[in-house]
Write a protein that holds these residues in place. Structure first.
Motif, PDB file in Angstrom:
ATOM      1  N   ARG A 196      11.388  15.080  -4.097  1.00  8.02           N
ATOM      2  CA  ARG A 196      10.164  14.872  -3.315  1.00  8.02           C
ATOM      3  C   ARG A 196       9.865  13.384  -3.165  1.00  8.02           C
ATOM      4  N   TYR A 197      10.045  12.662  -4.244  1.00  8.45           N
ATOM      5  CA  TYR A 197       9.792  11.224  -4.198  1.00  8.45           C
ATOM      6  C   TYR A 197      10.739  10.535  -3.222  1.00  8.45           C
ATOM      7  N   ASP A 198      12.020  10.871  -3.279  1.00  8.65           N
ATOM      8  CA  ASP A 198      12.991  10.241  -2.383  1.00  8.65           C
ATOM      9  C   ASP A 198      12.754  10.619  -0.930  1.00  8.65           C
ATOM     10  N   GLU A 199      12.396  11.885  -0.689  1.00  9.76           N
ATOM     11  CA  GLU A 199      12.104  12.298   0.683  1.00  9.76           C
ATOM     12  C   GLU A 199      10.851  11.584   1.197  1.00  9.76           C
ATOM     13  N   TRP A 200       9.837  11.465   0.327  1.00 11.48           N
ATOM     14  CA  TRP A 200       8.616  10.750   0.721  1.00 11.48           C
ATOM     15  C   TRP A 200       8.945   9.313   1.086  1.00 11.48           C
ATOM     16  N   ARG A 201       9.806   8.656   0.298  1.00 13.46           N
ATOM     17  CA  ARG A 201      10.162   7.258   0.583  1.00 13.46           C
ATOM     18  C   ARG A 201      10.984   7.147   1.863  1.00 13.46           C
ATOM     19  N   ARG A 202      11.861   8.117   2.131  1.00 12.32           N
ATOM     20  CA  ARG A 202      12.608   8.091   3.392  1.00 12.32           C
ATOM     21  C   ARG A 202      11.654   8.153   4.586  1.00 12.32           C
ATOM     22  N   ILE A 203      10.615   8.984   4.453  1.00  9.83           N
ATOM     23  CA  ILE A 203       9.619   9.112   5.533  1.00  9.83           C
ATOM     24  C   ILE A 203       8.814   7.823   5.633  1.00  9.83           C
ATOM     25  N   GLU A 204       8.336   7.321   4.491  1.00 12.79           N
ATOM     26  CA  GLU A 204       7.485   6.126   4.470  1.00 12.79           C
ATOM     27  C   GLU A 204       8.231   4.908   4.994  1.00 12.79           C
ATOM     28  N   ARG A 205       9.533   4.852   4.758  1.00 12.51           N
ATOM     29  CA  ARG A 205      10.355   3.731   5.232  1.00 12.51           C
ATOM     30  C   ARG A 205      10.781   3.882   6.690  1.00 12.51           C
ATOM     31  N   GLY A 206      10.453   5.020   7.309  1.00 14.35           N
ATOM     32  CA  GLY A 206      10.815   5.222   8.710  1.00 14.35           C
ATOM     33  C   GLY A 206      12.241   5.696   8.913  1.00 14.35           C
ATOM     34  N   GLU A 207      12.925   6.103   7.823  1.00 15.42           N
ATOM     35  CA  GLU A 207      14.300   6.564   7.949  1.00 15.42           C
ATOM     36  C   GLU A 207      14.367   8.013   8.414  1.00 15.42           C
ATOM     37  N   PRO A 262       0.823  -1.212   0.000  1.00 20.40           N
ATOM     38  CA  PRO A 262       0.000   0.000   0.000  1.00 20.40           C
ATOM     39  C   PRO A 262       0.856   1.261   0.000  1.00 20.40           C
ATOM     40  N   VAL A 263       0.453   2.251  -0.797  1.00 26.53           N
ATOM     41  CA  VAL A 263       1.124   3.550  -0.766  1.00 26.53           C
ATOM     42  C   VAL A 263       0.401   4.508   0.174  1.00 26.53           C
ATOM     43  N   LEU A 264      -0.804   4.157   0.574  1.00 28.85           N
ATOM     44  CA  LEU A 264      -1.553   4.928   1.555  1.00 28.85           C
ATOM     45  C   LEU A 264      -1.969   3.988   2.683  1.00 28.85           C
ATOM     46  N   ASN A 265      -1.634   4.374   3.918  1.00 29.04           N
ATOM     47  CA  ASN A 265      -1.952   3.504   5.046  1.00 29.04           C
ATOM     48  C   ASN A 265      -3.378   3.745   5.542  1.00 29.04           C
ATOM     49  N   THR A 266      -3.747   3.045   6.585  1.00 25.91           N
ATOM     50  CA  THR A 266      -5.112   3.134   7.115  1.00 25.91           C
ATOM     51  C   THR A 266      -5.461   4.559   7.516  1.00 25.91           C
ATOM     52  N   GLU A 267      -4.494   5.265   8.116  1.00 25.11           N
ATOM     53  CA  GLU A 267      -4.739   6.647   8.534  1.00 25.11           C
ATOM     54  C   GLU A 267      -5.071   7.528   7.335  1.00 25.11           C
ATOM     55  N   MET A 268      -4.275   7.428   6.271  1.00 23.19           N
ATOM     56  CA  MET A 268      -4.483   8.292   5.113  1.00 23.19           C
ATOM     57  C   MET A 268      -5.811   8.000   4.413  1.00 23.19           C
ATOM     58  N   LEU A 269      -6.218   6.741   4.384  1.00 18.18           N
ATOM     59  CA  LEU A 269      -7.507   6.404   3.773  1.00 18.18           C
ATOM     60  C   LEU A 269      -8.663   6.992   4.572  1.00 18.18           C
ATOM     61  N   ALA A 270      -8.559   6.924   5.895  1.00 19.91           N
ATOM     62  CA  ALA A 270      -9.609   7.515   6.744  1.00 19.91           C
ATOM     63  C   ALA A 270      -9.609   9.032   6.629  1.00 19.91           C
ATOM     64  N   GLN A 319       8.832   8.825  19.138  1.00 20.83           N
ATOM     65  CA  GLN A 319       7.755   9.302  18.290  1.00 20.83           C
ATOM     66  C   GLN A 319       8.336  10.182  17.185  1.00 20.83           C
ATOM     67  N   THR A 320       7.491  10.562  16.246  1.00 22.04           N
ATOM     68  CA  THR A 320       7.923  11.406  15.142  1.00 22.04           C
ATOM     69  C   THR A 320       7.314  12.793  15.294  1.00 22.04           C
ATOM     70  N   PHE A 342       0.532  15.864   4.744  1.00 23.09           N
ATOM     71  CA  PHE A 342       0.201  14.487   4.384  1.00 23.09           C
ATOM     72  C   PHE A 342       1.417  13.559   4.464  1.00 23.09           C
ATOM     73  N   ALA A 343       2.506  14.010   5.038  1.00 21.46           N
ATOM     74  CA  ALA A 343       3.705  13.177   5.143  1.00 21.46           C
ATOM     75  C   ALA A 343       3.362  11.849   5.812  1.00 21.46           C
ATOM     76  N   PRO A 344       3.824  10.707   5.248  1.00 20.73           N
ATOM     77  CA  PRO A 344       3.423   9.386   5.759  1.00 20.73           C
ATOM     78  C   PRO A 344       4.150   8.972   7.034  1.00 20.73           C
ATOM     79  N   LEU A 345       4.207   9.880   8.006  1.00 22.59           N
ATOM     80  CA  LEU A 345       4.801   9.554   9.306  1.00 22.59           C
ATOM     81  C   LEU A 345       3.866   8.631  10.077  1.00 22.59           C
ATOM     82  N   THR A 346       4.455   7.743  10.863  1.00 21.54           N
ATOM     83  CA  THR A 346       3.670   6.927  11.792  1.00 21.54           C
ATOM     84  C   THR A 346       4.066   7.293  13.218  1.00 21.54           C
ATOM     85  N   ASN A 347       3.202   6.963  14.162  1.00 16.77           N
ATOM     86  CA  ASN A 347       3.461   7.236  15.584  1.00 16.77           C
ATOM     87  C   ASN A 347       3.834   8.697  15.804  1.00 16.77           C
TER      88      ASN A 347
END
Length: 806
Positions: A358-369, A75-83, A319-320, A381-386
């Motif tokens: 932007r794509y690389d930064e988004w992937r760094r965020i999505e991967r938790g790096e 998934p490129v969008l997690n449960t939070e983003m879908l809601a 946390q982030t 809309f940054a895909p941060l968790t926690n």
């Protein structure tokens, strides 16, 4: 199994998902949040869609089409983003597909080619199928032509373990940057022995062996080492042949670069006021409770240091943190400060980055790096968790509202995400939006204050210059004698000045002195602005431009002259008054080039310029210790806006720009030139009196029945023919009236304050309401009808809580 899919069909958008059959070979692959390719309409058309839900039963009678293919293996969008997308679409009368696409980088929304890249070669050793699939390649196109159905499930499993990566390419531009790299294969002792056995003339090999003795046992980009120690590619190839290193291709992130290196900094000692605010925030962070704080701190009170130390606490709790700034021009300075404290764990998101960055930064965020994100509006809309902490700096700024579809406000999205994560939300400003301050007064927000500057410096004295008197006395329409004298004093003392004129270009417009003709845009009912550098007239709304006329096209007179002033003209006149002064002009024209803003601000901070001249982009966030003079050359530009927020924006702008002066150990002074010196917004700004302005303006808002006492929705109807735009506007108004309660007020339909924009005439309906359930249902229906209007070439815009009324 079945999938509920929101499809991307611009002419037939709907928030109702379509149900598709999940083919057996994709049953274990498809999850909510993935993008898929599906047949649509007669079955011949293929479109992209988002899976928002998978279900095990279908009760309808229609024969279902099956999903053709998957775009993503995860998934490129997690449960939070879908809601969040579901909530945002409903709240802002938007189609969900536009919200879902707004959450992703451009490269993932555009036409693309996808590939699967092997990251871990050991993962395929036990599978002949996967070995044959990758063969001698590390990256394979991921589509039906190249990927057998049998390997999809294996690839999905490997992707979850980070053993493969899914890459996206736009057109023929690669979205993953691959570079040649090497990894040491021997021990330090073995490298030392090899170095001693070399012949004396093999100097490059000796230098490389010395490097390898201390190199980490990991992949390193070849070019970095070649530049660092001065060896050539031939030396690396020879080292590979000798078995000293292994060479391959690795992915390299395209990290946004600042113009100069970032030096590490340590937390500063907080003042008593700062510490009180900080402790309140820490208590809430540790309690993991969703709460919104409004930090009202005067300019120079140290809000940023409080932000940084609160971020450190969030990281300490695993946390982030997410921090938004309103202007892209502010981003480099803020990124520099945050990275100086937190290093490479910081990611940056804003529209000035390249698609690849932007794509690389988004992937760094999505991967938790990346654990901290700094960015402009869309970074919400940054895909941060926690998430533990969300900060909106300069929370009052209108740029936090998205003007195009989907028309969200970042502050509202931040509150939703705060509730979702039970996170602390901190809104900071020296001049909070009246709505935010009212929420604090009502107890919806917790009000925190920083009423004094960090070094106990007083706020700068503000002098109001009545330009009516200056002109009567035969003075310059751009510079009063007071402001010229003040600039000269700063130049003599080696101090710096900031001058603001909220107009770019050389002149506001060109006018014929004989017949009064003013060139206007062919697409918009707006006067064209003169730009001296290009010798042209430009529309700042649609970009139309034409050559500067040498004679009036209407009467033939040669007495056609520029009228008014823009930043280019001010720069030219400054150089005439002060030939020795070094002037930096900062506006949209001079900051278009990538990195230009950071370069300019760095140069000004290093005292390579004496005067910083700019539009409102210089009014906020800038912190230079040697700036002791701020001049506002025309305070009236925002007062003239046809908007009930005009006074509020004027007060905020004057207060913010005044705060650039005297921020260190040197006293500051401000001069404000105006033709409306008695206006209350100007007078309250002169005294830095936010509380006085708030009480005065709130009384007016109550009388006028505007926000925050009433909510507002603006409908805009646009068509190339004025009669058609008016006809549809009145039809919509008549249709809506039965859905309005007795306290709801409808204004219009009326022609827009600018009658024509981009070749379309504009009609407006403004609805002021307090309770809107029936109204919302009607607007939902109207939103769907808007697509039928498009067939008549009518554009319908529904804007909830608009920030401008153009």
């Amino acid at each position: 199994m079945y999938a509920q899919v929101i499809v991307d069909v611009p002419t037939m958008q709907t928030n109702q998902p379509y149900t598709y059959l999940i083919p057996e070979h994709l049953a274990d692959v498809i999850e909510p949040g993935m993008r898929v390719i599906v047949p649509f309409g007669n079955g011949k058309r293929r479109v992209q869609g988002f899976v928002i839900e998978t279900i095990s039963a279908y009760t309808g009678s229609n024969e279902l089409k099956a999903i053709d293919d998957v775009v993503d293996l995860a998934p490129v969008l997690n449960t939070e983003m879908l809601a969040l997308a579901d909530w945002l679409a409903r709240k802002n009368f938007a189609f969900k597909i536009s919200v879902l696409q707004a959450m992703l980088p451009n490269v993932m929304r555009a036409k693309y080619v996808k590939t699967v890249q092997l990251l871990d070669e050991t993962a395929i050793l036990d599978s002949q199928l996967l070995t044959n699939f990758f063969a001698d390649r590390h990256e394979v196109p991921l589509d039906a032509e190249h990927v057998d159905v049998d390997v999809l499930q294996d690839l999905n499993r490997m992707q979850r373990k980070n053993q493969v990566a899914i890459n996206y390419y736009v057109g023929n531009r690669a979205k993953i940057k691959m570079v040649s790299a090497f990894k040491p294969q021997l021990t330090a002792i073995e490298y030392d022995k090899l170095r001693h056995d070399l012949r004396k003339s093999a100097k490059q090999q000796a230098r490389f062996l010395t490097y390898l003795m201390h190199a980490p046992q990991q992949w390193t980009a070849q070019k970095e080492v070649i530049d660092e120690i001065g060896v050539d590619y031939a030396t690396l190839k020879k080292a590979e042949a000798q078995g000293w290193i292994e060479r391959s291709e690795i992915e390299q992130y395209r990290l946004p670069q600042l113009t100069s290196p970032v030096e590490a900094t340590q937390p500063l000692t907080l003042t008593a006021e700062q510490n009180q605010v900080y402790q309140t925030l820490i208590e809430n962070l540790q309690a993991h409770q969703a709460q919104t704080f409004l930090l009202e701190g005067v300019t120079g009170s140290g809000k940023t240091e409080v932000y940084l130390q609160a971020m450190a606490q969030a990281l300490a709790q695993n946390q982030t943190a997410l921090m938004l700034v309103p202007e892209i021009t502010l981003t480099p300075q803020m990124v520099r400060r945050v990275k100086s404290r937190f290093g490479e764990t910081v990611a940056v998101l804003h529209s000035a980055l390249s698609d690849g960055e932007r794509y690389d930064e988004w992937r760094r965020i999505e991967r938790g790096e990346a654990k901290i994100v700094v960015g402009a509006r869309s970074a919400i809309f940054a895909p941060l968790t926690n998430v533990g902490l969300i900060i909106l700096d300069e929370e009052h700024d209108a740029s936090y509202k998205q003007e195009d579809n989907p028309r969200y406000h970042a502050r509202e999205v931040a509150q939703w995400r705060s509730d979702y994560h039970q996170a602390t939300l901190l809104l900071g400003s020296a001049t909070p939006a009246l709505e935010s301050r009212a929420h604090a007064q009502q107890g919806q927000y917790t009000l925190l204050r920083l009423p004094h500057r960090v070094q106990e410096q007083p706020l700068p004295a503000v002098n109001i210059i009545d330009m009516r008197e200056t002109i009567k006395a035969g003075g310059d329409e751009l510079f009063s004698e007071d402001i010229l004298t003040a600039i000269k004093q700063r130049l003599d003392r080696g101090e710096q000045s900031v001058l603001m004129l909220n107009r770019r270009g050389f002149a506001n417009y060109v006018n014929c002195r004989d017949c009064g003709y003013t060139p206007t845009c062919v697409n918009c009912d707006l006067a064209l602005t003169m730009h001296k550098v290009t010798n042209s007239l430009v529309c700042h709304y649609c970009g139309y431009h034409e050559p500067l006329p040498v004679q009036c096209p209407q009467c033939g007179s040669k007495r056609i002259r520029p009228f008014g002033a823009g930043t280019q003209k001010v720069e030219s006149e400054l150089q005439q008054y002060f030939p020795q002064a070094r002037v930096l002009r900062m506006d949209l024209d001079t900051t278009r080039k990538k990195g230009a803003t950071d370069k300019m601000l760095e140069a000004f901070g290093q005292h390579k310029a004496d005067i910083l001249l700019g539009t409102q982009m210089i009014a906020k966030g800038l912190d230079f210790p040697d700036v002791t003079l701020v001049g506002v050359l025309n305070a009236d530009t925002t007062l003239a806006l046809p908007d009930y927020r005009a006074a509020e924006r004027t007060f905020q702008l004057l207060t913010q720009v005044s705060g650039r002066a005297g921020r260190a150990d040197k006293a500051g002074e401000v001069f404000v030139q105006t033709y409306n010196p008695e206006h209350y917004a100007v007078r309250f700004a002169q005294k830095h009196d936010y509380e006085g302005f708030y009480k005065y303006e709130m009384q007016l808002r109550r009388d006028w029945q505007y926000s925050p006492y009433f909510y507002t929705i603006q409908l805009k109807i646009l068509h190339e023919a004025q009669n058609e735009a008016a006809k549809v506007a009145f039809e919509i108004a008549d249709w809506l009236k039965p859905f309005l309660d007795e306290k709801t007020v409808m204004l219009g339909p009326s022609m827009g304050s600018v009658a024509r924009l981009n070749n379309k005439y504009v009609y407006r309906i403004v609805i002021k309401y307090r309770q809107g359930e029936r109204l919302f249902a009607a607007l939902d229906e109207l939103m769907q009808a808007g697509q039928r209007l498009q067939r008549q070439k009518v554009t319908l815009v529904i804007d909830r809580d608009p920030v401008n009324f153009v």
